[in-house]
Motif scaffolding. Sequence first.
Motif, PDB file in Angstrom:
ATOM      1  N   ILE A  63      14.054  10.203   1.631  1.00  0.00           N
ATOM      2  CA  ILE A  63      14.213   8.758   2.157  1.00  0.00           C
ATOM      3  C   ILE A  63      12.737   8.230   1.618  1.00  0.00           C
ATOM      4  O   ILE A  63      12.570   7.024   1.033  1.00  0.00           O
ATOM      5  CB  ILE A  63      14.598   8.654   3.393  1.00  0.00           C
ATOM      6  N   TYR A  64      11.853   9.107   2.043  1.00  0.00           N
ATOM      7  CA  TYR A  64      10.160   8.695   1.612  1.00  0.00           C
ATOM      8  C   TYR A  64      10.149   8.222   0.143  1.00  0.00           C
ATOM      9  O   TYR A  64       9.520   7.298  -0.231  1.00  0.00           O
ATOM     10  CB  TYR A  64       9.243   9.713   1.958  1.00  0.00           C
ATOM     11  N   VAL A  65      10.803   9.077  -0.647  1.00  0.00           N
ATOM     12  CA  VAL A  65      10.421   8.942  -1.882  1.00  0.00           C
ATOM     13  C   VAL A  65      11.017   7.918  -2.650  1.00  0.00           C
ATOM     14  O   VAL A  65      10.662   7.091  -3.382  1.00  0.00           O
ATOM     15  CB  VAL A  65      10.785   9.986  -2.891  1.00  0.00           C
ATOM     16  N   LYS A  66      12.441   7.515  -1.970  1.00  0.00           N
ATOM     17  CA  LYS A  66      13.160   6.351  -2.481  1.00  0.00           C
ATOM     18  C   LYS A  66      12.741   4.946  -1.926  1.00  0.00           C
ATOM     19  O   LYS A  66      12.926   4.029  -2.654  1.00  0.00           O
ATOM     20  CB  LYS A  66      14.576   6.732  -1.948  1.00  0.00           C
ATOM     21  N   THR A  67      12.010   5.231  -0.994  1.00  0.00           N
ATOM     22  CA  THR A  67      11.448   3.858  -0.340  1.00  0.00           C
ATOM     23  C   THR A  67      10.142   3.496  -0.622  1.00  0.00           C
ATOM     24  O   THR A  67       9.572   2.527  -0.395  1.00  0.00           O
ATOM     25  CB  THR A  67      11.611   3.698   1.300  1.00  0.00           C
ATOM     26  N   ILE A  68       9.419   4.454  -1.180  1.00  0.00           N
ATOM     27  CA  ILE A  68       7.634   4.272  -1.020  1.00  0.00           C
ATOM     28  C   ILE A  68       7.369   3.281  -1.962  1.00  0.00           C
ATOM     29  O   ILE A  68       6.610   2.490  -1.683  1.00  0.00           O
ATOM     30  CB  ILE A  68       7.129   5.443  -1.563  1.00  0.00           C
ATOM     31  N   GLY A  69       7.994   2.894  -3.065  1.00  0.00           N
ATOM     32  CA  GLY A  69       7.778   1.634  -3.972  1.00  0.00           C
ATOM     33  C   GLY A  69       8.027   0.402  -3.319  1.00  0.00           C
ATOM     34  O   GLY A  69       7.025  -0.460  -3.228  1.00  0.00           O
ATOM     35  N   ILE A  70       9.351   0.288  -2.537  1.00  0.00           N
ATOM     36  CA  ILE A  70       9.337  -1.012  -1.845  1.00  0.00           C
ATOM     37  C   ILE A  70       8.453  -1.117  -0.757  1.00  0.00           C
ATOM     38  O   ILE A  70       7.857  -2.142  -0.535  1.00  0.00           O
ATOM     39  CB  ILE A  70      10.919  -1.077  -1.397  1.00  0.00           C
ATOM     40  N   THR A  71       8.005  -0.186   0.209  1.00  0.00           N
ATOM     41  CA  THR A  71       7.443  -0.317   1.124  1.00  0.00           C
ATOM     42  C   THR A  71       5.885  -0.340   0.749  1.00  0.00           C
ATOM     43  O   THR A  71       5.437  -1.346   1.301  1.00  0.00           O
ATOM     44  CB  THR A  71       7.299   1.270   2.015  1.00  0.00           C
ATOM     45  N   GLY A  72       5.418   0.118  -0.337  1.00  0.00           N
ATOM     46  CA  GLY A  72       4.041  -0.282  -0.781  1.00  0.00           C
ATOM     47  C   GLY A  72       3.913  -1.589  -1.336  1.00  0.00           C
ATOM     48  O   GLY A  72       3.064  -2.302  -1.078  1.00  0.00           O
ATOM     49  N   LEU A  73       5.039  -1.912  -1.856  1.00  0.00           N
ATOM     50  CA  LEU A  73       5.082  -3.293  -2.601  1.00  0.00           C
ATOM     51  C   LEU A  73       4.898  -4.417  -1.507  1.00  0.00           C
ATOM     52  O   LEU A  73       4.086  -5.415  -1.461  1.00  0.00           O
ATOM     53  CB  LEU A  73       6.098  -3.554  -3.362  1.00  0.00           C
ATOM     54  N   GLN A  74       5.761  -4.279  -0.319  1.00  0.00           N
ATOM     55  CA  GLN A  74       5.668  -4.984   0.713  1.00  0.00           C
ATOM     56  C   GLN A  74       4.412  -5.164   1.529  1.00  0.00           C
ATOM     57  O   GLN A  74       3.795  -6.029   2.220  1.00  0.00           O
ATOM     58  CB  GLN A  74       6.794  -4.709   1.689  1.00  0.00           C
ATOM     59  N   SER A  75       3.583  -3.917   1.746  1.00  0.00           N
ATOM     60  CA  SER A  75       2.309  -3.825   2.268  1.00  0.00           C
ATOM     61  C   SER A  75       1.496  -4.539   1.357  1.00  0.00           C
ATOM     62  O   SER A  75       0.510  -5.077   2.083  1.00  0.00           O
ATOM     63  CB  SER A  75       2.124  -2.204   2.286  1.00  0.00           C
ATOM     64  N   VAL A  76       1.398  -4.237   0.207  1.00  0.00           N
ATOM     65  CA  VAL A  76       0.287  -5.056  -0.677  1.00  0.00           C
ATOM     66  C   VAL A  76       0.470  -6.485  -0.550  1.00  0.00           C
ATOM     67  O   VAL A  76      -0.309  -7.323  -0.605  1.00  0.00           O
ATOM     68  CB  VAL A  76       0.266  -4.519  -1.937  1.00  0.00           C
ATOM     69  N   LEU A  77       1.866  -6.979  -0.650  1.00  0.00           N
ATOM     70  CA  LEU A  77       2.168  -8.370  -0.679  1.00  0.00           C
ATOM     71  C   LEU A  77       1.763  -8.873   0.826  1.00  0.00           C
ATOM     72  O   LEU A  77       1.414 -10.166   0.693  1.00  0.00           O
ATOM     73  CB  LEU A  77       3.641  -8.753  -0.875  1.00  0.00           C
ATOM     74  N   GLY A  78       1.853  -8.330   1.829  1.00  0.00           N
ATOM     75  CA  GLY A  78       1.479  -8.802   2.989  1.00  0.00           C
ATOM     76  C   GLY A  78      -0.026  -8.747   3.142  1.00  0.00           C
ATOM     77  O   GLY A  78      -0.496  -9.818   3.659  1.00  0.00           O
ATOM     78  N   MET A  79      -0.605  -7.964   2.566  1.00  0.00           N
ATOM     79  CA  MET A  79      -2.264  -7.698   2.661  1.00  0.00           C
ATOM     80  C   MET A  79      -2.601  -9.126   1.691  1.00  0.00           C
ATOM     81  O   MET A  79      -3.678  -9.800   2.104  1.00  0.00           O
ATOM     82  CB  MET A  79      -2.886  -6.660   1.946  1.00  0.00           C
ATOM     83  N   ARG A  80      -2.119  -9.092   0.464  1.00  0.00           N
ATOM     84  CA  ARG A  80      -2.561 -10.515  -0.263  1.00  0.00           C
ATOM     85  C   ARG A  80      -2.244 -11.878   0.422  1.00  0.00           C
ATOM     86  O   ARG A  80      -3.027 -12.772   0.451  1.00  0.00           O
ATOM     87  CB  ARG A  80      -1.606 -10.284  -1.491  1.00  0.00           C
ATOM     88  N   HIS A  81      -1.188 -11.742   1.147  1.00  0.00           N
ATOM     89  CA  HIS A  81      -0.914 -13.264   1.944  1.00  0.00           C
ATOM     90  C   HIS A  81      -1.935 -13.270   2.940  1.00  0.00           C
ATOM     91  O   HIS A  81      -2.467 -14.406   3.053  1.00  0.00           O
ATOM     92  CB  HIS A  81       0.571 -12.909   2.630  1.00  0.00           C
ATOM     93  N   HIS A  82      -2.256 -12.068   3.667  1.00  0.00           N
ATOM     94  CA  HIS A  82      -3.268 -12.686   4.767  1.00  0.00           C
ATOM     95  C   HIS A  82      -4.654 -12.940   4.315  1.00  0.00           C
ATOM     96  O   HIS A  82      -5.496 -13.581   4.778  1.00  0.00           O
ATOM     97  CB  HIS A  82      -3.274 -11.537   5.708  1.00  0.00           C
ATOM     98  N   LEU A  83      -4.952 -12.380   2.934  1.00  0.00           N
ATOM     99  CA  LEU A  83      -6.343 -12.724   2.402  1.00  0.00           C
ATOM    100  C   LEU A  83      -6.174 -13.900   1.967  1.00  0.00           C
ATOM    101  O   LEU A  83      -7.139 -14.590   1.991  1.00  0.00           O
ATOM    102  CB  LEU A  83      -6.404 -11.690   1.277  1.00  0.00           C
TER     103      LEU A  83
END
Length: 79
Positions: free
Chosen positions: A34-54
């Motif tokens: 599950i970790y391997v299958k979701t890390i791309g989506i999770t990582g993208l959401q994390s970076v997009l969230g950081m970009r939004h707040h910046l």
Amino acid sequence: KPLGPNRTKLTIVCRIDLNDSGEGGDGGAIPMWIYVKTIGITGLQSVLGMRHHLTLDLNAKEKRREEEAGQQGIQSKSS
């Protein structure tokens, strides 16, 4: 890293651990597949969230600067 008078390159390094321990030190229970299958989506959401707040922070700073400049202009006209 400065790129010019109004630009800076920002590198964000983050670690996303879906198998983190819970309260009391109990280990996580997320299977590695599950970790391997979701890390791309999770990582993208994390970076997009950081970009939004910046972006929100940058816009708020620019608005404060404009308000301060406007108030200084008003003060200098009234003097």
